[in-house]
Scaffold this active site. Structure first.
Site, mmCIF file in Angstrom:
data_model
loop_
_atom_site.group_PDB
_atom_site.id
_atom_site.type_symbol
_atom_site.label_atom_id
_atom_site.label_comp_id
_atom_site.label_asym_id
_atom_site.label_seq_id
_atom_site.Cartn_x
_atom_site.Cartn_y
_atom_site.Cartn_z
ATOM 1 N N LYS A 1 2.181 5.094 -3.648
ATOM 2 C CA LYS A 1 1.924 5.058 -2.109
ATOM 3 C C LYS A 1 1.820 3.398 -1.570
ATOM 4 O O LYS A 1 2.406 2.701 -2.015
ATOM 5 C CB LYS A 1 0.367 5.687 -1.844
ATOM 6 C CG LYS A 1 0.463 7.242 -2.299
ATOM 7 C CD LYS A 1 -0.811 8.022 -1.826
ATOM 8 C CE LYS A 1 -0.591 9.228 -2.695
ATOM 9 N NZ LYS A 1 -1.491 10.269 -2.278
ATOM 10 N N HIS B 1 6.657 14.382 0.803
ATOM 11 C CA HIS B 1 5.353 14.211 0.711
ATOM 12 C C HIS B 1 4.684 14.508 1.731
ATOM 13 O O HIS B 1 5.108 14.308 2.941
ATOM 14 C CB HIS B 1 4.928 12.738 0.091
ATOM 15 C CG HIS B 1 3.822 12.710 -0.383
ATOM 16 N ND1 HIS B 1 2.518 12.516 0.290
ATOM 17 C CD2 HIS B 1 3.268 12.686 -1.738
ATOM 18 C CE1 HIS B 1 1.465 12.685 -0.413
ATOM 19 N NE2 HIS B 1 1.949 12.521 -1.651
HETATM 20 P P1 13P Z 1 -4.266 11.848 -5.429
HETATM 21 O O1 13P Z 1 -3.930 11.916 -7.014
HETATM 22 O O2 13P Z 1 -4.712 10.564 -4.991
HETATM 23 O O3 13P Z 1 -5.190 13.017 -5.146
HETATM 24 O O4 13P Z 1 -2.974 11.928 -4.760
HETATM 25 C C1 13P Z 1 -2.030 13.180 -5.165
HETATM 26 C C2 13P Z 1 -0.742 12.617 -4.487
HETATM 27 O O5 13P Z 1 -0.572 12.787 -3.163
HETATM 28 C C3 13P Z 1 0.455 12.544 -5.230
HETATM 29 O O6 13P Z 1 1.706 12.203 -4.618
#
Ligand code: 13P
Length: 248
Positions: A11, A94
């Site tokens: 991210k 996403h």
């Molecule tokens: P988390 O593992 O931080 O909950 O995020 C999941 C996610 O959005 C992976 O793309």
């Protein structure tokens, strides 16, 4: 038997130096011949990470891809550009893209097609919000999100993709779907594909995402229709991410 797959989604996190250190630490923890481990890194670090992980089993992915091939689309990154940076995978749809940046089922389907045109495996992210789950529309949401891609690309294209079921209410919240809750939706997704092609349904990898951690990964990955995970927060720590990978 489907190959398991664990993908990290970094991210909007980290600096160039931190990203390189993380990629190197993950790659160092792998053995030659390891398969099915990918990091999806911010666009601007793709080339650096590509260099750092070449000749290692770690593969590279992007977090999105343009819905157009080329042209006057300021700020967009095409599938061909991602290919040049060594991406084997591209996330599409996403939930953070869908909810904060207006990605629609139609634009997600177009992104899916663009990725495949360049031989990049699209990772189609689908999943319901808490409100949708509580109003019993989870399966209807899955139908729409998956249906838009099948309508545009055809069911055969699903074989050359990965599907990630990520319930929005479980992302970054620490609230993980129970093994049974996740399995129920994974089974539904596979049956939905099987209604059009059993062969494709048998082959496609379906990942679970949403608060996967070293402590819960093994139980989730043991479910028959769960082929691995798409990991957010826990992928930012090499040891956690490697432990999750070793839980497949
Ligand atoms: P988390 O593992 O931080 O909950 O995020 C999941 C996610 O959005 C992976 O793309």
């Amino acid at each position: 038997m489907r190959q398991s797959l664990v993908m990290g989604n970094w991210k909007l996190n980290g600096s160039r130096a931190e990203g390189l250190a993380l990629a190197n630490a993950i790659a160092t923890g792998l053995r030659p011949g390891n398969k099915g481990i990918v990091v999806c890194v911010p666009y601007v670090y793709l080339s650096d990470v590509q260099d750092a992980i070449k000749d290692t089993p770690l593969a590279l992915g992007s977090q999105n891809v343009a819905d157009q091939e080329s042209g006057a689309y300021t700020g967009e990154i095409s599938a061909a550009m991602l290919k040049e940076c060594g991406c084997a995978y591209a996330l599409v749809g996403h939930s953070e893209r869908r909810s904060y940046y207006g990605d629609t089922n139609e634009s997600v389907a177009a992104r899916f097609v663009q990725a495949q045109k360049e031989g990049i495996t699209p990772v189609l992210c689908i999943g319901e919000t808490l409100e949708e789950r509580e109003s019993d529309t989870t399966f209807a949401v899955i139908d729409e999100q998956l249906g838009a891609v099948i309508d545009l690309a055809g069911v055969e294209a699903i074989e050359f993709s990965v599907i990630a079921y990520e319930p929005v209410w479980a992302i970054g919240t620490g609230k993980v779907a129970s093994d049974q809750q996740a399995q129920e939706v994974h089974k539904y997704i596979r049956e939905k594909i099987a209604a059009k092609s059993q062969a494709v349904a048998d082959k496609v990898q379906i990942l679970y995402g949403g608060s996967v951690k070293p402590s819960n990964a093994k139980a989730i990955f043991a479910m028959p229709d769960i082929d691995g995970g798409l990991i957010g927060g826990a992928s930012l720590d090499a040891e956690s991410f490697l432990t999750i990978y070793q839980s497949t």
